[in-house]
Design a protein around this motif. Structure first.
Motif, PDB file in Angstrom:
ATOM      1  N   ARG A   1     -44.470 -20.903  -2.741  1.00 38.35           N
ATOM      2  CA  ARG A   1     -45.138 -20.036  -3.330  1.00 38.35           C
ATOM      3  C   ARG A   1     -46.375 -19.596  -2.463  1.00 38.35           C
ATOM      4  O   ARG A   1     -46.654 -20.412  -1.661  1.00 38.35           O
TER       5      ARG A   1
ATOM      6  N   CYS B   1     -43.849 -25.452  -5.154  1.00 37.10           N
ATOM      7  CA  CYS B   1     -43.907 -25.064  -6.543  1.00 37.10           C
ATOM      8  C   CYS B   1     -44.175 -26.220  -7.534  1.00 37.10           C
ATOM      9  O   CYS B   1     -44.217 -27.259  -7.093  1.00 37.10           O
TER      10      CYS B   1
ATOM     11  N   ALA C   1     -48.980 -25.435  -4.444  1.00 35.42           N
ATOM     12  CA  ALA C   1     -49.408 -24.252  -4.750  1.00 35.42           C
ATOM     13  C   ALA C   1     -50.459 -24.217  -5.885  1.00 35.42           C
ATOM     14  O   ALA C   1     -51.283 -23.501  -5.923  1.00 35.42           O
TER      15      ALA C   1
ATOM     16  N   VAL D   1     -50.059 -15.898  -7.145  1.00 33.04           N
ATOM     17  CA  VAL D   1     -49.166 -16.572  -6.109  1.00 33.04           C
ATOM     18  C   VAL D   1     -47.722 -15.396  -6.158  1.00 33.04           C
ATOM     19  O   VAL D   1     -47.648 -14.995  -7.282  1.00 33.04           O
ATOM     20  N   ARG D   2     -47.277 -15.329  -5.209  1.00 31.18           N
ATOM     21  CA  ARG D   2     -45.804 -14.834  -5.246  1.00 31.18           C
ATOM     22  C   ARG D   2     -44.835 -15.714  -4.719  1.00 31.18           C
ATOM     23  O   ARG D   2     -45.134 -16.629  -4.220  1.00 31.18           O
ATOM     24  N   SER D   3     -43.816 -15.505  -5.202  1.00 27.23           N
ATOM     25  CA  SER D   3     -42.503 -16.378  -5.040  1.00 27.23           C
ATOM     26  C   SER D   3     -42.253 -16.030  -3.461  1.00 27.23           C
ATOM     27  O   SER D   3     -42.269 -14.891  -2.973  1.00 27.23           O
TER      28      SER D   3
ATOM     29  N   TRP E   1     -47.146 -14.698 -10.000  1.00 26.63           N
ATOM     30  CA  TRP E   1     -47.728 -15.589 -11.094  1.00 26.63           C
ATOM     31  C   TRP E   1     -48.963 -16.014 -11.066  1.00 26.63           C
ATOM     32  O   TRP E   1     -49.660 -16.183 -10.229  1.00 26.63           O
TER      33      TRP E   1
END
Length: 87
Positions: A37, A48, A56, A68-70, A79
């Motif tokens: 993340r 994750c 993260a 966060v972004r994947s 998310w």
């Protein structure tokens, strides 16, 4: 009915991953991770919630960076740890 924008999106900045090769904290301690993340406030790359150390989420709590972004290839979702939802 439209959903209101998450107020935590105000924390999103243009960022570059600090450790594009993997989770910053796992790399430091030699631990494996499952998925990555990217913190959208500072560029921290963390592992994750399915990873052993959940770096993260820990970073979000300590630094106060909620979004966060994947960081997985082909994924671009965001998310919010505060609201526990996709944004």
């Amino acid at each position: 009915m439209t959903r209101a924008a998450d107020p935590h999106l105000a924390f999103v900045r243009p960022v570059a991953p600090r450790t594009p090769q993997g989770c910053e904290d796992c790399l430091r301690i030699g631990s494996p991770w499952v998925h990555l993340r990217l913190c959208m406030s500072c560029g921290h790359v963390g592992c994750c919630d399915s990873s052993p150390h959940r770096h993260a989420r820990a970073h979000a709590g300590v630094a106060g960076h909620p979004i966060v972004r994947s960081f997985e290839p082909g994924e671009s979702w965001l998310w919010c740890f505060v609201d526990e939802t996709f944004v």
